[in-house]
Design a protein around this motif. Structure first.
Motif, mmCIF file in Angstrom:
data_model
loop_
_atom_site.group_PDB
_atom_site.id
_atom_site.type_symbol
_atom_site.label_atom_id
_atom_site.label_comp_id
_atom_site.label_asym_id
_atom_site.label_seq_id
_atom_site.Cartn_x
_atom_site.Cartn_y
_atom_site.Cartn_z
ATOM 1 N N LEU A 160 61.059 -13.213 38.926
ATOM 2 C CA LEU A 160 62.769 -13.310 39.198
ATOM 3 C C LEU A 160 62.027 -14.767 40.352
ATOM 4 C CD1 LEU A 160 65.398 -10.753 39.671
ATOM 5 C CD2 LEU A 160 64.744 -11.812 38.596
ATOM 6 N N ALA A 161 61.031 -14.306 41.262
ATOM 7 C CA ALA A 161 60.947 -15.499 42.419
ATOM 8 C C ALA A 161 59.935 -17.162 41.344
ATOM 9 C CB ALA A 161 60.194 -15.730 43.829
ATOM 10 N N GLU A 162 59.308 -15.996 40.364
ATOM 11 C CA GLU A 162 59.149 -17.345 39.491
ATOM 12 C C GLU A 162 59.796 -18.416 39.105
ATOM 13 O OE1 GLU A 162 54.903 -18.113 36.803
ATOM 14 O OE2 GLU A 162 54.690 -16.906 38.606
ATOM 15 N N VAL A 163 60.727 -17.218 38.044
ATOM 16 C CA VAL A 163 61.090 -17.806 37.478
ATOM 17 C C VAL A 163 62.746 -19.228 37.878
ATOM 18 C CG1 VAL A 163 63.442 -17.637 35.979
ATOM 19 C CG2 VAL A 163 61.454 -15.982 35.765
ATOM 20 N N LYS A 164 62.950 -18.426 39.023
ATOM 21 C CA LYS A 164 63.134 -19.667 40.179
ATOM 22 C C LYS A 164 63.129 -20.768 40.448
ATOM 23 C CE LYS A 164 66.715 -15.833 41.941
ATOM 24 N NZ LYS A 164 67.766 -14.716 43.316
ATOM 25 N N ASN A 165 61.305 -20.640 40.489
ATOM 26 C CA ASN A 165 61.108 -21.873 41.599
ATOM 27 C C ASN A 165 60.877 -22.913 40.080
ATOM 28 O OD1 ASN A 165 60.819 -21.023 44.281
ATOM 29 N ND2 ASN A 165 58.295 -20.013 43.785
ATOM 30 N N THR A 166 59.915 -21.835 38.797
ATOM 31 C CA THR A 166 60.857 -22.863 37.841
ATOM 32 C C THR A 166 61.237 -23.227 37.219
ATOM 33 O OG1 THR A 166 58.030 -21.202 37.089
ATOM 34 C CG2 THR A 166 59.157 -22.623 35.166
ATOM 35 N N ALA A 167 62.952 -22.723 37.160
ATOM 36 C CA ALA A 167 63.331 -23.810 36.934
ATOM 37 C C ALA A 167 64.057 -23.980 38.084
ATOM 38 C CB ALA A 167 64.571 -22.012 37.422
ATOM 39 N N ALA A 168 64.012 -23.753 39.964
ATOM 40 C CA ALA A 168 64.240 -25.161 40.229
ATOM 41 C C ALA A 168 63.205 -26.431 40.484
ATOM 42 C CB ALA A 168 63.889 -24.171 41.760
ATOM 43 N N GLN A 169 62.559 -26.322 40.204
ATOM 44 C CA GLN A 169 60.993 -27.301 39.819
ATOM 45 C C GLN A 169 61.520 -28.311 38.256
ATOM 46 O OE1 GLN A 169 58.496 -28.476 41.420
ATOM 47 N NE2 GLN A 169 58.628 -29.699 40.052
ATOM 48 N N LEU A 170 62.212 -27.067 37.311
ATOM 49 C CA LEU A 170 62.364 -28.849 36.258
ATOM 50 C C LEU A 170 63.685 -28.869 36.261
ATOM 51 C CD1 LEU A 170 61.651 -25.464 33.531
ATOM 52 C CD2 LEU A 170 60.796 -27.443 33.605
ATOM 53 N N SER A 171 64.650 -28.138 37.653
ATOM 54 C CA SER A 171 66.293 -28.497 37.743
ATOM 55 C C SER A 171 65.858 -29.881 37.897
ATOM 56 C CB SER A 171 66.679 -28.115 38.237
ATOM 57 O OG SER A 171 67.289 -26.803 37.571
ATOM 58 N N ILE A 172 65.210 -30.097 39.287
ATOM 59 C CA ILE A 172 63.794 -31.098 39.596
ATOM 60 C C ILE A 172 64.099 -32.549 38.488
ATOM 61 C CG2 ILE A 172 62.627 -32.033 41.866
ATOM 62 C CD1 ILE A 172 63.369 -29.066 43.258
ATOM 63 N N ASP A 173 63.108 -31.848 38.301
ATOM 64 C CA ASP A 173 62.454 -32.354 37.181
ATOM 65 C C ASP A 173 63.132 -34.104 36.498
ATOM 66 O OD1 ASP A 173 59.505 -32.950 38.336
ATOM 67 O OD2 ASP A 173 59.521 -30.591 36.553
#
Length: 164
Positions: free
Chosen positions: A121-134
């Protein structure tokens, strides 16, 4: 009739000879015969007494053997009972230990699953956050290049903030 009726002298000598024979037999034959008969009788009585004693001893030995056999059987039963009790205790201990070990392993597996889930979940959140930032960065680059679009974006953000 002389032949049939004995003379007084003949009777006397026959009685004397008879008494001598009786005395000789008594002195030399009857005493040894009677003593040997008494010895034989006493030896037979002694043998009978010894046989009775042997019989009593055999009965006592049989009773002792029966008692020993009964004690041995009781000891065997006691040992078997103890062995059964000990084996049951070992089985119960093994079952308890296996149950506890199984519960501990299940708990460890659950903990590992929770940790893996949290990490995922933390990785999904990090990935989602990174994608959102991108995505936001790309949108902002495109939107910030145009001044009216920039103003419109700021206004829409202000409206959203006021609504929340």
């Amino acid at each position: 009739m002389n032949i049939v009726t004995p003379d007084l002298g003949l009777i006397f000598w026959q009685v004397v000879i008879f008494l001598i024979v009786v005395l000789l037999l008594r002195a030399y034959a009857w005493k040894p015969i009677l003593s040997s008969l008494k010895e034989r009788e006493s030896s037979i009585e002694g043998a009978l007494r010894m046989a009775d004693q042997a019989k009593l001893e055999m009965q006592q030995l049989q009773a002792g053997n029966e008692k020993l056999l009964a004690e041995a059987r009781m000891e065997r039963d006691r040992i078997l009972k103890e062995a059964t009790t000990m084996s049951n205790q070992f089985i119960e201990q093994a079952k308890t230990k296996a149950t506890e070990e199984g519960a501990r392993m299940i708990e460890q597996a659950r903990e590992a699953i929770r940790n893996e889930k949290n990490a995922a979940l933390a990785e999904v959140k990090n990935t989602a956050a990174q994608l959102s930032i991108d995505i936001a960065e790309r949108i902002l680059r495109r939107e910030l290049t145009d001044q009216p679009a920039q103003q419109q974006l700021v206004d829409s953000y202000l409206k959203e903030v006021k609504l929340n």
